[in-house]
Design a protein around this motif. Sequence first.
Motif, PDB file in Angstrom:
ATOM      1  N   GLU A  95      -9.819   0.053  -4.908  1.00 17.98           N
ATOM      2  CA  GLU A  95     -10.452   0.115  -3.583  1.00 17.98           C
ATOM      3  C   GLU A  95     -10.272  -1.168  -2.791  1.00 17.98           C
ATOM      4  N   GLN A  96     -10.270  -2.288  -3.512  1.00 21.01           N
ATOM      5  CA  GLN A  96     -10.206  -3.566  -2.798  1.00 21.01           C
ATOM      6  C   GLN A  96      -8.786  -4.020  -2.514  1.00 21.01           C
ATOM      7  N   SER A  97      -7.813  -3.312  -3.100  1.00 18.46           N
ATOM      8  CA  SER A  97      -6.435  -3.736  -2.916  1.00 18.46           C
ATOM      9  C   SER A  97      -5.871  -3.212  -1.599  1.00 18.46           C
ATOM     10  N   GLU A  98      -5.123  -4.057  -0.952  1.00 18.36           N
ATOM     11  CA  GLU A  98      -4.498  -3.679   0.315  1.00 18.36           C
ATOM     12  C   GLU A  98      -3.281  -2.780   0.069  1.00 18.36           C
ATOM     13  N   THR A  99      -2.673  -2.964  -1.072  1.00 15.79           N
ATOM     14  CA  THR A  99      -1.474  -2.187  -1.375  1.00 15.79           C
ATOM     15  C   THR A  99      -1.678  -1.449  -2.697  1.00 15.79           C
ATOM     16  N   SER A 100      -0.764  -0.572  -3.027  1.00 16.42           N
ATOM     17  CA  SER A 100      -0.917   0.157  -4.283  1.00 16.42           C
ATOM     18  C   SER A 100      -0.574  -0.761  -5.454  1.00 16.42           C
ATOM     19  N   THR A 128      -5.532  10.948 -11.254  1.00 15.39           N
ATOM     20  CA  THR A 128      -4.816   9.780 -11.776  1.00 15.39           C
ATOM     21  C   THR A 128      -5.132   8.545 -10.917  1.00 15.39           C
ATOM     22  N   PRO A 129      -4.897   7.349 -11.476  1.00 12.06           N
ATOM     23  CA  PRO A 129      -5.127   6.132 -10.683  1.00 12.06           C
ATOM     24  C   PRO A 129      -4.327   6.137  -9.377  1.00 12.06           C
ATOM     25  N   LYS A 130      -3.108   6.661  -9.429  1.00 15.68           N
ATOM     26  CA  LYS A 130      -2.259   6.705  -8.241  1.00 15.68           C
ATOM     27  C   LYS A 130      -2.881   7.616  -7.174  1.00 15.68           C
ATOM     28  N   GLN A 131      -3.346   8.783  -7.615  1.00 13.45           N
ATOM     29  CA  GLN A 131      -3.993   9.713  -6.679  1.00 13.45           C
ATOM     30  C   GLN A 131      -5.258   9.087  -6.099  1.00 13.45           C
ATOM     31  N   TYR A 132      -5.990   8.406  -6.964  1.00 10.66           N
ATOM     32  CA  TYR A 132      -7.206   7.753  -6.507  1.00 10.66           C
ATOM     33  C   TYR A 132      -6.870   6.736  -5.414  1.00 10.66           C
ATOM     34  N   GLY A 133      -5.793   5.978  -5.658  1.00  8.80           N
ATOM     35  CA  GLY A 133      -5.368   4.972  -4.694  1.00  8.80           C
ATOM     36  C   GLY A 133      -4.980   5.574  -3.360  1.00  8.80           C
ATOM     37  N   SER A 134      -4.186   6.632  -3.389  1.00  7.84           N
ATOM     38  CA  SER A 134      -3.729   7.181  -2.103  1.00  7.84           C
ATOM     39  C   SER A 134      -4.861   7.909  -1.386  1.00  7.84           C
ATOM     40  N   ARG A 135      -5.760   8.531  -2.152  1.00 10.52           N
ATOM     41  CA  ARG A 135      -6.909   9.169  -1.496  1.00 10.52           C
ATOM     42  C   ARG A 135      -7.813   8.133  -0.863  1.00 10.52           C
ATOM     43  N   HIS A 136      -7.979   7.048  -1.600  1.00 11.98           N
ATOM     44  CA  HIS A 136      -8.850   6.011  -1.062  1.00 11.98           C
ATOM     45  C   HIS A 136      -8.241   5.430   0.200  1.00 11.98           C
ATOM     46  N   GLN A 137      -6.933   5.224   0.163  1.00 12.53           N
ATOM     47  CA  GLN A 137      -6.261   4.642   1.319  1.00 12.53           C
ATOM     48  C   GLN A 137      -6.347   5.579   2.522  1.00 12.53           C
ATOM     49  N   ILE A 155      -4.250   1.616  11.251  1.00 16.47           N
ATOM     50  CA  ILE A 155      -3.098   1.689  10.353  1.00 16.47           C
ATOM     51  C   ILE A 155      -2.895   0.363   9.635  1.00 16.47           C
ATOM     52  N   TYR A 156      -2.972  -0.723  10.388  1.00 13.54           N
ATOM     53  CA  TYR A 156      -2.734  -2.025   9.789  1.00 13.54           C
ATOM     54  C   TYR A 156      -3.840  -2.395   8.814  1.00 13.54           C
ATOM     55  N   SER A 157      -5.088  -2.143   9.210  1.00 11.31           N
ATOM     56  CA  SER A 157      -6.179  -2.568   8.335  1.00 11.31           C
ATOM     57  C   SER A 157      -6.349  -1.640   7.141  1.00 11.31           C
ATOM     58  N   SER A 158      -5.664  -0.519   7.124  1.00 17.45           N
ATOM     59  CA  SER A 158      -5.746   0.375   5.978  1.00 17.45           C
ATOM     60  C   SER A 158      -4.715   0.012   4.917  1.00 17.45           C
ATOM     61  N   GLY A 159      -3.932  -1.019   5.183  1.00 14.40           N
ATOM     62  CA  GLY A 159      -2.938  -1.438   4.208  1.00 14.40           C
ATOM     63  C   GLY A 159      -1.683  -0.596   4.257  1.00 14.40           C
ATOM     64  N   ALA A 166       8.056  -2.154   5.481  1.00 12.97           N
ATOM     65  CA  ALA A 166       6.997  -1.979   4.479  1.00 12.97           C
ATOM     66  C   ALA A 166       6.550  -0.533   4.473  1.00 12.97           C
ATOM     67  N   TYR A 167       6.487   0.029   5.662  1.00 12.43           N
ATOM     68  CA  TYR A 167       6.049   1.411   5.758  1.00 12.43           C
ATOM     69  C   TYR A 167       7.074   2.362   5.148  1.00 12.43           C
ATOM     70  N   ASP A 168       8.347   2.104   5.419  1.00  6.81           N
ATOM     71  CA  ASP A 168       9.411   2.991   4.934  1.00  6.81           C
ATOM     72  C   ASP A 168       9.321   3.250   3.441  1.00  6.81           C
ATOM     73  N   LYS A 169       9.004   2.198   2.686  1.00  4.91           N
ATOM     74  CA  LYS A 169       8.928   2.322   1.235  1.00  4.91           C
ATOM     75  C   LYS A 169       7.847   3.310   0.827  1.00  4.91           C
ATOM     76  N   LYS A 170       6.823   3.393   1.648  1.00  7.23           N
ATOM     77  CA  LYS A 170       5.675   4.205   1.270  1.00  7.23           C
ATOM     78  C   LYS A 170       5.720   5.589   1.897  1.00  7.23           C
ATOM     79  N   ARG A 171       6.727   5.840   2.698  1.00  4.87           N
ATOM     80  CA  ARG A 171       6.691   7.038   3.509  1.00  4.87           C
ATOM     81  C   ARG A 171       6.497   8.309   2.694  1.00  4.87           C
ATOM     82  N   ASP A 172       7.233   8.384   1.598  1.00  2.48           N
ATOM     83  CA  ASP A 172       7.148   9.606   0.804  1.00  2.48           C
ATOM     84  C   ASP A 172       5.747   9.883   0.313  1.00  2.48           C
ATOM     85  N   GLN A 173       5.070   8.844  -0.148  1.00  2.23           N
ATOM     86  CA  GLN A 173       3.753   9.099  -0.707  1.00  2.23           C
ATOM     87  C   GLN A 173       2.724   9.335   0.390  1.00  2.23           C
ATOM     88  N   LEU A 174       3.059   8.943   1.620  1.00  3.87           N
ATOM     89  CA  LEU A 174       2.086   9.096   2.693  1.00  3.87           C
ATOM     90  C   LEU A 174       2.195  10.422   3.415  1.00  3.87           C
TER      91      LEU A 174
END
Length: 354
Positions: A95-100, A128-137, A155-159, A166-174
């Motif tokens: 929850e406290q991490s800005e990134t996964s 899973t921890p990953k799902q928890y992370g993306s849901r939290h984000q 968008i910026y403050s949500s990490g 930076a966004y491109d790398k995450k696009r698939d999971q988002l």
Amino acid sequence: MTLTQFNTDDTRWNAVCNNSSDADGLFYYAVITTGIYCRPSCRSKLPNRDNVEYFISCNDAEAAGYRACKRCKPTALSKVKEIEQKIIDACRIIEQSETSIKLEKLATQVHLSPYHFHRLFKKIVGITPKQYGSRHQSRRFQTNLTTSASITDAIYSSGYGSSGSAYDKKRDQLAMKPKVYRSGADGVTITYGLAQCSFGWVIVAATDRGICAIELGDDAKTLPGQVQARFPNAQLNKADMGFKTLIEEVVEFIESPKDTFHLPLDIQGTAFQQQVWEVLRQIKPGETLSYTEVAERMGKPKAVRAVASACAVNKLAVVIPCHRVISKAGKTGEYRWGSKRKKMLLESEQDPVE
Ligand SMILES: [Zn+2]
């Protein structure tokens, strides 16, 4: 196991007699004659029932003047509680991490092996921890959306990353899950705003994952219907003032396109379509390619018709610059939002504003 268990004298005494580890952490027993308190599972000699009293916590037992047993160490957390605490700690870290955070890193931080950690996390939290992370984000993004001054801030403050790369790398999971998208975006909330630009009216629509549609038209009234047609089962809501900055940024981009667009996009399409759109995003303002050239760049020279179809179903006007793909003869060719508008866009890009 619930906290209401072991709440009577009989059930507690029974647990002590059986050295029941199930009761560990739920209560402690103290022996008046020795001045020592224990976990229910302690293997020390069974005391006389008349000399036993019970406490909910170690603190309570110590406040009553008892010392912790050196054998069962009641102040150390029980195994179950200890594991639960580790998983709770992991949730807080996520929850406290800005990134996964990588699974291995999380597991190390809570002193568990990655495999064991993953299994325990899923068992206790349900995902899973990953799902928890993306849901939290995404939840954080939604919360921020209502409290931030602008969606950009959100968008910026949500990490989600403040740069396109930076966004491109995450696009698939988002991006919206393909299954959800195929269901007509059932259960998805889409927020939209309208603005005027040099090329008519523009509608900007976003899910909590990013911009999912940008469309152009002559009439503001018909534009929400166009977005709804793309996502038939989504819930469409008109945005409040919080959307203003986002729309301004999109309009500014349409008026004078730069090489890259920095806001998150919720891009939906087949693998082939996404591949076409990726090639389109490489075409710089002022440049054009033919459908054949796009197909060639993809290494699929025969897929010209499929390329044209992918351009025709693009949902992100200008940001995915399908207007920069023209027919081979040098004619402007067709455009989802009108060939006249395509011509205007191309002309404006020929003469960039300094
Ligand atoms: Zn003990």
